[in-house]
Design a protein around this motif. Structure first.
Motif, short mmCIF file in Angstrom:
data_model
loop_
_atom_site.label_atom_id
_atom_site.label_comp_id
_atom_site.label_asym_id
_atom_site.label_seq_id
_atom_site.Cartn_x
_atom_site.Cartn_y
_atom_site.Cartn_z
N CYS A 129 1.01 -1.25 -0.13
CA CYS A 129 -0.09 -0.09 -0.01
C CYS A 129 0.72 1.24 0.05
O CYS A 129 1.94 1.39 0.50
N CYS A 133 -2.87 1.66 6.33
CA CYS A 133 -3.90 2.06 7.35
C CYS A 133 -3.80 1.16 8.53
O CYS A 133 -4.23 -0.10 8.39
N CYS A 136 -6.59 -1.42 8.78
CA CYS A 136 -6.97 -2.23 7.63
C CYS A 136 -7.64 -3.65 8.02
O CYS A 136 -6.87 -4.39 8.62
S1 SF4 Z 1 -7.42 0.06 3.91
FE1 SF4 Z 1 -5.71 -1.52 3.65
S2 SF4 Z 1 -5.75 -2.19 1.76
FE2 SF4 Z 1 -6.66 -0.22 1.74
S3 SF4 Z 1 -5.04 1.37 1.44
FE3 SF4 Z 1 -5.40 0.94 3.55
S4 SF4 Z 1 -3.97 -0.65 4.39
FE4 SF4 Z 1 -4.10 -0.79 1.99
#
Ligand code: SF4
Length: 366
Positions: A129, A133, A136
């Motif tokens: 990524c 996040c 996530c």
């Molecule tokens: S939510 Fe998860 S998969 Fe989506 S950008 Fe953020 S870290 Fe990456």
């Protein structure tokens, strides 16, 4: 450069030119990935870096300079910080929390393709990524980053989709598909579009939020060739709606591609009616459709973001009663396997009370 936003953080990148800052390759290359780097920022005591290596050993960190610049360093409860700076609570034990509560892994007929619903499937084209996040729901994938090339994935994914005539829509997800260059994304889109029964493509990416400079005119021109294409992103807080992110979304929209938003309800980030209302109004102002608000899944490593259903519904009742329909996302609870998304407004006490109050109307006309 967003220089006035947070001078303290930007001083770390003082050697970057304005041109560097606008260059997505520079942003990617200069992501903050090591805990020790956080020590260079003012307010380090608030970042409490000393034990964070234990967290990143399990769940890695990566933050683009742009996204980092949105943090108000003096605010310990900053909503952007909560979403990207590791937190010791990620490795605390949250009993019963699962790596994969939606049972995605058991719905992979071939590696890296999730097929939970008959007419659509989701391709995990990468585990990398732009920014990780912390909330996530696929953070179990992060340590596998880039172990399998896209080419290898597609060798199984494309034949499976080609042989599955019931699939009409493919969601290109990850990880973040926008870590690839335009040419690679175009090859991917073209190979999916060439399958006769594929009618619609969808890209899921947080690039407009965490690295808006990735959205360029050339990229949008390329996307336009693969319509009908839908672009879904994830703004979770009004602080993420900036001139840069607005520009990125507008460029995609000007190519005739709708941009929708899938937020996650996150404790300490957006679980107050005022913040949520400002987020939804802010999205509406930049013509991004609030599509879903997901109730936070019981994912291992995300327990501190979890809110209980009752609080979520109570908060959304205020939003439902105050905001115009165009700014309202569906508040849903994603359920394991192919059960699907359960709309939570049906559980609202206010809605049920309203139904009872107007019972005579229903009895007479409905
Ligand atoms: S939510 Fe998860 S998969 Fe989506 S950008 Fe953020 S870290 Fe990456």
């Amino acid at each position: 450069m967003n220089i006035n936003k947070n001078k303290n953080i930007l001083s770390f990148f003082k050697n970057a030119t304005a041109r560097d800052w606008q260059d997505s390759r520079w942003q990617f290359k200069n992501r903050i990935t090591k805990v020790a780097q956080l020590d260079h920022f003012p307010g380090e005591s608030l970042l409490r870096t000393e034990k964070l290596n234990a967290v990143t050993a399990v769940y890695p960190m990566a933050i683009t300079p742009y996204y980092l610049s949105l943090i108000q360093i003096d605010d310990e409860n900053d909503p952007v910080r909560a979403q990207c700076i590791p937190d010791l609570r990620e490795i605390s034990c949250y009993k019963d929390y699962l790596d994969d509560p939606l049972e995605e892994d058991s719905h992979m007929p071939v590696p890296k393709l999730i097929h939970r619903y008959s007419d659509r499937c989701l391709a995990i084209v990468t585990e990398v990524c732009l920014t990780y996040c912390r909330h996530c729901n696929r953070k179990r994938f992060w340590p596998q980053s880039a172990h399998i090339s896209l080419k290898t994935r597609l060798k199984k994914i494309i034949p499976y989709i080609s042989a599955s005539r019931q699939i009409r829509e493919v969601i290109i997800s990850g990880g973040d598909p926008l870590i690839f260059d335009d040419q690679t994304i175009e090859t991917l889109l073209a190979s999916l579009k060439a399958i006769p029964h594929i009618e619609v493509l969808r890209i899921g990416s947080r690039a407009p939020v965490v690295m808006p400079m990735r959205i360029t005119k050339e990229f949008c021109r390329m996307l336009k060739r693969y319509r009908p294409l839908w672009f879904n992103t994830q703004f979770n807080h009004p602080a993420e709606i900036t001139p840069e992110s607005k520009r990125a979304c507008n460029m995609i929209q000007e190519s005739g591609i709708p941009v929708s938003n899938q937020s996650v309800l996150l404790h300490g980030v957006n679980d107050s009616p005022d913040v949520m209302r400002n987020l939804l109004y802010g999205l509406q102002k930049i013509s991004v459709r609030p599509y879903y608000l997901f109730h936070c899944d019981p994912v291992k490593g995300c327990g501190h973001f979890h809110t209980d259903l009752k609080s979520g519904i109570t908060m959304m009742e205020k939003i439902w009663s105050q905001c115009s329909g165009l700014s309202l996302p569906q508040y849903v609870l994603d359920l394991p396997g192919s059960t699907g998304k359960m709309p939570l407004n049906t559980m609202s006490g206010t809605i049920n009370n309203n139904l009872q109050t107007h019972q005579h109307y229903f009895d007479k006309f409905m």
